[in-house]
Motif scaffolding. Sequence first.
Motif, PDB file in Angstrom:
ATOM      1  N   LEU A 267       0.872  -1.176   0.000  1.00 47.14           N
ATOM      2  CA  LEU A 267       0.000   0.000   0.000  1.00 47.14           C
ATOM      3  C   LEU A 267       0.912   1.231   0.000  1.00 47.14           C
ATOM      4  O   LEU A 267       1.614   1.469   0.974  1.00 47.14           O
ATOM      5  CB  LEU A 267      -0.914   0.029   1.228  1.00 47.14           C
ATOM      6  N   ASP A 268       0.894   1.976  -1.076  1.00 45.96           N
ATOM      7  CA  ASP A 268       1.818   3.104  -1.206  1.00 45.96           C
ATOM      8  C   ASP A 268       1.222   4.429  -0.763  1.00 45.96           C
ATOM      9  O   ASP A 268       1.954   5.387  -0.528  1.00 45.96           O
ATOM     10  CB  ASP A 268       2.289   3.228  -2.661  1.00 45.96           C
ATOM     11  N   SER A 269      -0.082   4.489  -0.673  1.00 44.71           N
ATOM     12  CA  SER A 269      -0.740   5.739  -0.277  1.00 44.71           C
ATOM     13  C   SER A 269      -2.053   5.415   0.430  1.00 44.71           C
ATOM     14  O   SER A 269      -2.700   4.407   0.100  1.00 44.71           O
ATOM     15  CB  SER A 269      -1.029   6.612  -1.504  1.00 44.71           C
ATOM     16  N   PRO A 270      -2.461   6.231   1.384  1.00 46.13           N
ATOM     17  CA  PRO A 270      -3.772   6.044   2.003  1.00 46.13           C
ATOM     18  C   PRO A 270      -4.894   6.568   1.118  1.00 46.13           C
ATOM     19  O   PRO A 270      -6.066   6.502   1.507  1.00 46.13           O
ATOM     20  CB  PRO A 270      -3.664   6.852   3.296  1.00 46.13           C
ATOM     21  N   TYR A 271      -4.545   7.072  -0.066  1.00 44.21           N
ATOM     22  CA  TYR A 271      -5.525   7.647  -0.985  1.00 44.21           C
ATOM     23  C   TYR A 271      -5.668   6.784  -2.233  1.00 44.21           C
ATOM     24  O   TYR A 271      -4.670   6.426  -2.880  1.00 44.21           O
ATOM     25  CB  TYR A 271      -5.125   9.076  -1.343  1.00 44.21           C
ATOM     26  N   VAL A 272      -6.900   6.464  -2.559  1.00 43.88           N
ATOM     27  CA  VAL A 272      -7.219   5.520  -3.630  1.00 43.88           C
ATOM     28  C   VAL A 272      -6.552   5.896  -4.944  1.00 43.88           C
ATOM     29  O   VAL A 272      -5.870   5.074  -5.575  1.00 43.88           O
ATOM     30  CB  VAL A 272      -8.755   5.434  -3.833  1.00 43.88           C
ATOM     31  N   GLU A 273      -6.738   7.125  -5.378  1.00 42.49           N
ATOM     32  CA  GLU A 273      -6.279   7.537  -6.700  1.00 42.49           C
ATOM     33  C   GLU A 273      -4.762   7.427  -6.839  1.00 42.49           C
ATOM     34  O   GLU A 273      -4.251   6.966  -7.872  1.00 42.49           O
ATOM     35  CB  GLU A 273      -6.724   8.977  -7.010  1.00 42.49           C
ATOM     36  N   ILE A 274      -4.040   7.858  -5.806  1.00 46.21           N
ATOM     37  CA  ILE A 274      -2.573   7.841  -5.880  1.00 46.21           C
ATOM     38  C   ILE A 274      -2.054   6.404  -5.911  1.00 46.21           C
ATOM     39  O   ILE A 274      -1.198   6.049  -6.729  1.00 46.21           O
ATOM     40  CB  ILE A 274      -1.962   8.618  -4.700  1.00 46.21           C
TER      41      ILE A 274
END
Length: 339
Positions: A112-119
Motif C-alpha cells: 500500500l503506497d498511499s492512504p488515498y485511492v487515486e494515488i
Amino acid sequence: MDKLAQSPVLAYIRILESCNAGCMMCKFARSKNKNVVTFDNFKKIVNDLVQIGVKEIRLTGGEPTIHKDIIPMIKYIKSLGLKTSLITNGLTLPLLAKQYEEAGLDKIICSLDSPYVEIHNELRGKDKMFENATLGLNLINQYNNASIYKIDISINTVISNKTFKSLLDFIPLLKKLGVNSWSLIQIKDNKDLELSAKEIIEYEGIANTLQKRLAETKIKLRTNCTNIFCKKINYDFDNICFYPLCVIYIDAINNTAIPCNCLIHRQNDLLLSKIIEKGIDKIWNEPKYVEKRIAFTKVATKTCIGCDPSNLFSNQNIINKLKITNNEDLREMILNEIR
C-alpha cells in the motif's frame, strides 16, 4: 558465526514471474511470463530448506497469489512445521482471504503506497488495487478478531515523491486494517518518482514525527525510516550485514539461489545454480560458498546502500540485541526482526 552462516532462518521463493498489476517501480509490471515452478519441484525445494534449518518460507513473484497452486503450497509448508508468509499487491485478496486462513498462512505482506485511492492505483497501474487490497485486509482482520488463529498483517510502502507527504495520513488506515508492522522502502527503478534533495529533507522531518506517533500505537515500524535516503549507513556491530548469513532467496523459475533478496542485482559470484538437481542443502554448505557469504557480510554495507535490511540493522537497539552469545537465541531474534 560459521554455524550461523550455514543455517538461514528465512527463505524467499519466487514461484513465478507474471503479474496482474502494472506497478511503476517494478520490473515485473504486467509481465505475461508463463514460466512457473511446478508443485513437485516446489516440494523438493521446501524439503531441502528444512534440511538446512529454515524456519519460515516467504512466497514471492511476480504476483505469487496468481499461481494455481498457491494454497496447496502454503498447506505443504505448514505440514512440515514451518511458518509461511507471502508478499502480494492485494488484488486477489478478497477472493483468497478465507482460504489463507484455512490453509494456515502466518503472515501476509501487502503493498500500500498511499492512504488515498487515486494515488495508490496510479502508482500500481491498475484500477481497484487499493479497493481490493483494503477489502481483503479488512476480511483478514475480521477473521483474526473472530478466531484464536491470527494472520500477521504487514504493509510495504514505497516512498516516492507522490507518497511521502501523506505518510502521517496512513496511521488511521493502518489501525483500521489491524496492521501489525509497516515497512517504508526507498523508491528504486523509476527516476521520475525519486525525491529531490529538498524533498528528502522534508521527508526526514515527516519521518521523525511519524516515528513518534507510531510509538503511541501497537504498529511496529520495521525500518529506521529517517535513514532510508542516507548515502551511507554506519554500522556498529563489527560492520556486518547479517542478511547473507540468515536469508536465502530462491528463484525457482530459473533454478538459482542467492543469500539475500537484493544480492542478485549486485554480486553474481554468490549465485547458486541448478539447485533442484544438486540439492540446496548440499551446495549451501560447501566450504567455499560459506566462505564467500561470510566475506560478503563485511563489504555489504558499502555495496548495498538503501536496502530495507540495511536500515533495520543500522538501528542501535537491534544491534545491541544482536550481541547474544547463544547461537540459537540469535537465530530466533533475527527471524523475529527480519520477518
